[in-house]
Design an enzyme around this catalytic site. Structure first.
Site, PDB file in Angstrom:
ATOM      1  N   ASP A 113      52.302  43.023  42.459  1.00 36.78           N
ATOM      2  CA  ASP A 113      51.048  42.259  42.364  1.00 36.78           C
ATOM      3  C   ASP A 113      50.113  42.733  41.262  1.00 36.78           C
ATOM      4  O   ASP A 113      48.903  42.520  41.338  1.00 36.78           O
ATOM      5  CB  ASP A 113      50.321  42.330  43.710  1.00 36.78           C
ATOM      6  CG  ASP A 113      50.117  43.764  44.176  1.00 36.78           C
ATOM      7  OD1 ASP A 113      50.191  44.678  43.332  1.00 36.78           O
ATOM      8  OD2 ASP A 113      49.891  43.970  45.390  1.00 36.78           O
ATOM      9  N   GLU A 135      59.213  42.491  46.357  1.00 34.11           N
ATOM     10  CA  GLU A 135      58.030  42.715  47.211  1.00 34.11           C
ATOM     11  C   GLU A 135      57.196  41.435  47.260  1.00 34.11           C
ATOM     12  O   GLU A 135      55.983  41.424  46.985  1.00 34.11           O
ATOM     13  CB  GLU A 135      57.183  43.906  46.727  1.00 34.11           C
ATOM     14  CG  GLU A 135      56.249  44.448  47.796  1.00 34.11           C
ATOM     15  CD  GLU A 135      55.389  45.606  47.312  1.00 34.11           C
ATOM     16  OE1 GLU A 135      54.363  45.404  46.657  1.00 34.11           O
ATOM     17  OE2 GLU A 135      55.778  46.754  47.600  1.00 34.11           O
ATOM     18  N   GLU A 149      44.829  41.802  43.053  1.00 34.38           N
ATOM     19  CA  GLU A 149      46.237  41.783  43.458  1.00 34.38           C
ATOM     20  C   GLU A 149      46.612  40.598  44.343  1.00 34.38           C
ATOM     21  O   GLU A 149      47.714  40.057  44.236  1.00 34.38           O
ATOM     22  CB  GLU A 149      46.604  43.098  44.161  1.00 34.38           C
ATOM     23  CG  GLU A 149      46.633  44.318  43.244  1.00 34.38           C
ATOM     24  CD  GLU A 149      45.251  44.928  42.978  1.00 34.38           C
ATOM     25  OE1 GLU A 149      44.249  44.469  43.583  1.00 34.38           O
ATOM     26  OE2 GLU A 149      45.157  45.860  42.167  1.00 34.38           O
ATOM     27  N   HIS A 225      41.873  54.275  44.184  1.00 31.29           N
ATOM     28  CA  HIS A 225      41.788  53.706  42.833  1.00 31.29           C
ATOM     29  C   HIS A 225      41.426  52.227  42.818  1.00 31.29           C
ATOM     30  O   HIS A 225      41.183  51.668  41.753  1.00 31.29           O
ATOM     31  CB  HIS A 225      43.118  53.868  42.093  1.00 31.29           C
ATOM     32  CG  HIS A 225      44.198  52.966  42.622  1.00 31.29           C
ATOM     33  ND1 HIS A 225      44.964  53.290  43.698  1.00 31.29           N
ATOM     34  CD2 HIS A 225      44.617  51.745  42.216  1.00 31.29           C
ATOM     35  CE1 HIS A 225      45.813  52.316  43.942  1.00 31.29           C
ATOM     36  NE2 HIS A 225      45.624  51.353  43.067  1.00 31.29           N
ATOM     37  N   ARG A 227      40.128  48.565  42.500  1.00 28.96           N
ATOM     38  CA  ARG A 227      38.973  48.010  41.767  1.00 28.96           C
ATOM     39  C   ARG A 227      37.806  47.669  42.677  1.00 28.96           C
ATOM     40  O   ARG A 227      36.641  47.910  42.346  1.00 28.96           O
ATOM     41  CB  ARG A 227      39.403  46.725  41.031  1.00 28.96           C
ATOM     42  CG  ARG A 227      39.841  46.968  39.608  1.00 28.96           C
ATOM     43  CD  ARG A 227      40.222  45.661  38.927  1.00 28.96           C
ATOM     44  NE  ARG A 227      40.178  45.795  37.487  1.00 28.96           N
ATOM     45  CZ  ARG A 227      41.052  46.478  36.762  1.00 28.96           C
ATOM     46  NH1 ARG A 227      42.036  47.123  37.355  1.00 28.96           N
ATOM     47  NH2 ARG A 227      40.926  46.533  35.442  1.00 28.96           N
ATOM     48  N   HIS A 258      43.426  59.637  40.012  1.00 28.87           N
ATOM     49  CA  HIS A 258      43.932  58.576  39.124  1.00 28.87           C
ATOM     50  C   HIS A 258      43.374  58.794  37.712  1.00 28.87           C
ATOM     51  O   HIS A 258      42.264  59.296  37.548  1.00 28.87           O
ATOM     52  CB  HIS A 258      43.472  57.230  39.694  1.00 28.87           C
ATOM     53  CG  HIS A 258      44.114  56.029  39.078  1.00 28.87           C
ATOM     54  ND1 HIS A 258      43.804  55.595  37.817  1.00 28.87           N
ATOM     55  CD2 HIS A 258      45.044  55.168  39.551  1.00 28.87           C
ATOM     56  CE1 HIS A 258      44.513  54.503  37.541  1.00 28.87           C
ATOM     57  NE2 HIS A 258      45.278  54.223  38.581  1.00 28.87           N
TER      58      HIS A 258
HETATM   59  C1  UD1 Z   1      46.634  49.052  38.246  1.00 26.60           C
HETATM   60  C2  UD1 Z   1      46.881  47.722  38.950  1.00 26.60           C
HETATM   61  C3  UD1 Z   1      46.801  47.892  40.460  1.00 26.60           C
HETATM   62  C4  UD1 Z   1      47.682  49.037  40.935  1.00 26.60           C
HETATM   63  C5  UD1 Z   1      47.364  50.288  40.148  1.00 26.60           C
HETATM   64  C6  UD1 Z   1      48.316  51.397  40.535  1.00 26.60           C
HETATM   65  C7  UD1 Z   1      46.112  45.662  37.872  1.00 26.60           C
HETATM   66  C8  UD1 Z   1      44.946  44.822  37.562  1.00 26.60           C
HETATM   67  N1  UD1 Z   1      45.848  46.774  38.567  1.00 26.60           N
HETATM   68  O1  UD1 Z   1      45.284  49.398  38.514  1.00 26.60           O
HETATM   69  O2  UD1 Z   1      47.199  46.697  41.088  1.00 26.60           O
HETATM   70  O3  UD1 Z   1      47.440  49.249  42.308  1.00 26.60           O
HETATM   71  O4  UD1 Z   1      47.518  50.022  38.749  1.00 26.60           O
HETATM   72  O5  UD1 Z   1      47.816  52.651  40.143  1.00 26.60           O
HETATM   73  O6  UD1 Z   1      47.209  45.354  37.503  1.00 26.60           O
HETATM   74  N2  UD1 Z   1      44.936  55.074  32.739  1.00 26.60           N
HETATM   75  C9  UD1 Z   1      45.369  56.102  31.914  1.00 26.60           C
HETATM   76  N3  UD1 Z   1      46.683  56.495  32.010  1.00 26.60           N
HETATM   77  C10 UD1 Z   1      47.552  55.943  32.885  1.00 26.60           C
HETATM   78  C11 UD1 Z   1      47.095  54.920  33.728  1.00 26.60           C
HETATM   79  C12 UD1 Z   1      45.786  54.482  33.633  1.00 26.60           C
HETATM   80  O7  UD1 Z   1      44.627  56.641  31.117  1.00 26.60           O
HETATM   81  O8  UD1 Z   1      48.719  56.351  32.928  1.00 26.60           O
HETATM   82  C13 UD1 Z   1      43.513  54.634  32.635  1.00 26.60           C
HETATM   83  C14 UD1 Z   1      43.240  53.794  31.374  1.00 26.60           C
HETATM   84  O9  UD1 Z   1      41.978  54.131  30.895  1.00 26.60           O
HETATM   85  C15 UD1 Z   1      43.227  52.371  31.939  1.00 26.60           C
HETATM   86  C16 UD1 Z   1      42.637  52.600  33.319  1.00 26.60           C
HETATM   87  O10 UD1 Z   1      43.188  53.830  33.756  1.00 26.60           O
HETATM   88  O11 UD1 Z   1      42.459  51.501  31.148  1.00 26.60           O
HETATM   89  C17 UD1 Z   1      42.904  51.516  34.335  1.00 26.60           C
HETATM   90  O12 UD1 Z   1      44.275  51.137  34.375  1.00 26.60           O
HETATM   91  P1  UD1 Z   1      44.653  49.640  34.869  1.00 26.60           P
HETATM   92  O13 UD1 Z   1      46.132  49.483  34.842  1.00 26.60           O
HETATM   93  O14 UD1 Z   1      43.844  48.639  34.154  1.00 26.60           O
HETATM   94  O15 UD1 Z   1      44.104  49.594  36.354  1.00 26.60           O
HETATM   95  P2  UD1 Z   1      44.493  50.445  37.628  1.00 26.60           P
HETATM   96  O16 UD1 Z   1      43.228  50.682  38.368  1.00 26.60           O
HETATM   97  O17 UD1 Z   1      45.336  51.585  37.241  1.00 26.60           O
HETATM   98  N1  UDP Z   2      52.013  58.495  43.728  1.00 27.97           N
HETATM   99  C1  UDP Z   2      52.531  59.468  42.857  1.00 27.97           C
HETATM  100  N2  UDP Z   2      51.692  60.464  42.415  1.00 27.97           N
HETATM  101  C2  UDP Z   2      50.384  60.540  42.781  1.00 27.97           C
HETATM  102  C3  UDP Z   2      49.865  59.522  43.641  1.00 27.97           C
HETATM  103  C4  UDP Z   2      50.701  58.514  44.083  1.00 27.97           C
HETATM  104  O1  UDP Z   2      53.703  59.429  42.523  1.00 27.97           O
HETATM  105  O2  UDP Z   2      49.693  61.459  42.349  1.00 27.97           O
HETATM  106  C5  UDP Z   2      52.911  57.403  44.197  1.00 27.97           C
HETATM  107  C6  UDP Z   2      52.927  57.137  45.677  1.00 27.97           C
HETATM  108  O3  UDP Z   2      53.893  57.922  46.337  1.00 27.97           O
HETATM  109  C7  UDP Z   2      53.241  55.645  45.747  1.00 27.97           C
HETATM  110  C8  UDP Z   2      52.643  55.100  44.469  1.00 27.97           C
HETATM  111  O4  UDP Z   2      52.417  56.208  43.616  1.00 27.97           O
HETATM  112  O5  UDP Z   2      54.629  55.398  45.726  1.00 27.97           O
HETATM  113  C9  UDP Z   2      51.356  54.389  44.761  1.00 27.97           C
HETATM  114  O6  UDP Z   2      50.708  54.107  43.576  1.00 27.97           O
HETATM  115  P1  UDP Z   2      49.201  53.644  43.533  1.00 27.97           P
HETATM  116  O7  UDP Z   2      48.495  54.119  44.744  1.00 27.97           O
HETATM  117  O8  UDP Z   2      48.679  54.031  42.207  1.00 27.97           O
HETATM  118  O9  UDP Z   2      49.328  52.044  43.523  1.00 27.97           O
HETATM  119  P2  UDP Z   2      49.413  50.956  44.692  1.00 27.97           P
HETATM  120  O10 UDP Z   2      50.551  51.291  45.578  1.00 27.97           O
HETATM  121  O11 UDP Z   2      48.099  50.958  45.391  1.00 27.97           O
HETATM  122  O12 UDP Z   2      49.611  49.685  43.939  1.00 27.97           O
END
Ligand code: UD1
Ligand code: UDP
Length: 413
Positions: A113, A135, A149, A225, A227, A258
């Site tokens: 999602d 999923e 999502e 994490h 939004r 995160h």
């Molecule tokens: C995204 C997904 C969310 C998912 C989450 C898992 C969308 C809109 N959101 O949210 O559904 O649950 O991932 O964690 O698709 N960043 C880094 N390094 C990384 C990852 C993120 O620096 O490896 C920082 C960047 O500044 C980036 C920000 O985190 O701009 C947000 O990342 P983004 O993918 O937009 O949103 P998430 O909150 O991670």
């Molecule tokens: N996870 C990980 N390292 C971490 C935190 C989470 O590998 O430090 C794994 C966790 O076991 C799960 C997945 O990341 O499988 C969940 O990711 P996240 O919570 O970012 O996204 P969501 O599931 O909410 O989309």
């Protein structure tokens, strides 16, 4: 089944294997797609598996790719600090369109999602490529929860041709929305495949902060994490954590933070100098799930953790108003606690002081999978492409009496 995959035999002599493009961009999609990719790669005579990552996440994606030894065929490297939903959508849509044009897949697999999921499905639709949604069918039926999502998975579901629903309840959602039942496969969640590969009793933590943790004391594992929790709700969560740590001197909190700078800033202001709080970088998946296996309970707004924790017999307090994963609530291992400070403090306090309440929730159940989800997805793809006669057997919902009470002295406590 009606509308099976387009024929892939080119001539009598040369039979082209269906090309499956596996598309993802974030950490959870990578964790949950990895078992599928490994399963398809183990059947090279049947499928040509191509991995395309948008890299909506960078470091957090790379951790997973490296753990599962997956090398993408194409990496769009789109992540930017502070990216907006529009930024991600536009960059992913354009990049994936070009990727499909060069790879010419017979089917595109997307997961879950995220914005990458939706853009991956839309780009495939624009090129009239069939889409398989892994999923599929999770719903809250609330546009704002989780945001964005819930709409990403709805929109992806509308574009998908094959729906790999993790549970019977997810399949029922899709049927109610009018998806023909023959297009739905109940597979179990691939996260349980990944979990079962990764949790080991003798696991040794490389990170010194984790290696030195005393699991004789109670460890609460925290992640947040979402939004919709940015800003005030997250501030309340952090204040609740501080209060609980002050009230319970035998408790340690481990919080892998995160990478999002918005979350890091709030952690820095709200959780500075908090006693017995271990703040760390996002952990690699193996370390994370082995830590969860040894934790006392889990506090999270994550989707994936709601699936993993019940499997490990860990109570989960869910920092949300609604969840698309009702199975763990029904099984009694998860509670929706929301983000009000008093409610979090109260529920955590209850589980830390009332052994009976804790034991009622610390029950290992597997409503989400049995470790064979990726096999069922591979079999469903074989069926779709006419490489197999029967549909796969659906993932059976475990009967309630199969619940196994987690023993207090078990290795994961
Ligand atoms: C995204 C997904 C969310 C998912 C989450 C898992 C969308 C809109 N959101 O949210 O559904 O649950 O991932 O964690 O698709 N960043 C880094 N390094 C990384 C990852 C993120 O620096 O490896 C920082 C960047 O500044 C980036 C920000 O985190 O701009 C947000 O990342 P983004 O993918 O937009 O949103 P998430 O909150 O991670
Ligand atoms: N996870 C990980 N390292 C971490 C935190 C989470 O590998 O430090 C794994 C966790 O076991 C799960 C997945 O990341 O499988 C969940 O990711 P996240 O919570 O970012 O996204 P969501 O599931 O909410 O989309």
């Amino acid at each position: 089944m009606e509308g099976r995959g387009r024929p892939v035999a080119r001539t009598k002599k040369t039979v082209r294997r269906p090309v499956i493009a596996c598309v993802f961009g974030t950490r959870p999609e990578a964790i949950k797609m990895a078992p599928v990719i490994l399963e398809l790669a183990a059947a090279p005579m049947r499928f040509a598996c191509r991995v395309v990552v948008t890299a909506q996440h960078r470091e957090m994606l790379d951790q997973v790719l490296s753990l599962f030894h997956i090398r993408p065929d194409l990496d769009l490297n789109i992540m930017e600090e502070g990216q907006s939903l529009t930024d991600i959508t536009v960059r992913a849509l354009r990049g994936l369109g070009e990727a499909y044009a060069s790879l010419r897949p017979d089917l595109v697999l997307v997961h879950g999602d995220t914005t990458t999921t939706f853009a991956g499905a839309l780009a495939a639709f624009y090129q009239q490529l069939p889409v398989g949604h892994v999923e599929a069918g999770l719903r809250t039926y609330r546009k704002d929860a989780p945001f964005p999502e819930e709409m990403n998975r709805h929109l992806t579901g509308v574009l998908a041709d094959l729906h790999f629903a993790p549970t019977a309840a997810a399949a029922a959602n899709l049927e109610r929305e009018g998806v023909p039942p023959e297009r739905i496969f109940v597979t179990g969640n691939t996260v349980i495949d990944a979990l079962l590969r990764s949790v080991r009793p003798g696991f040794r933590f490389q990170d010194p902060a984790l290696a030195s943790l005393d699991f004789g004391r109670r460890v609460i594992l925290v992640t947040t994490h979402r939004r919709e929790n940015w800003g005030e709700p997250m501030r309340r969560i952090f204040r609740a954590l501080r209060e609980v740590l002050l009230a319970h001197p035998d408790v340690t909190v481990v919080f892998p933070v995160h990478k999002n700078p918005r979350i890091r800033q709030l952690v820095a202001t709200e959780l500075a100098q908090c006693p017995r709080l271990v703040l760390c970088e996002p952990l690699d998946y193996a370390s994370f799930v082995n830590l969860m296996a040894r934790a006392y309970l889990v506090l999270t707004d994550s989707g994936g953790l709601q699936e993993e924790a019940p499997s490990l017999g860990k109570p989960v307090l869910v920092l949300r108003e609604a969840t698309e994963r009702p199975e763990a609530l029904a099984a009694g291992t998860a509670v929706l606690v929301g983000t009000k400070k008093e409610n979090i403090v109260r529920e955590l306090g209850r589980l830390l002081t009332d052994e009976i309440a804790y034991q009622k929730m610390a029950t290992a159940v597997n409503p989400y999978g049995d470790g064979l989800a990726a096999v069922r997805i591979r079999q469903a793809l074989e069926f779709y492409f006419g490489l197999r006669k029967e549909r796969p057997q659906p993932f059976p919902a475990p009967p309630r009496e199969e619940k196994v009470a987690a023993r207090k002295d078990s290795w994961h406590r």
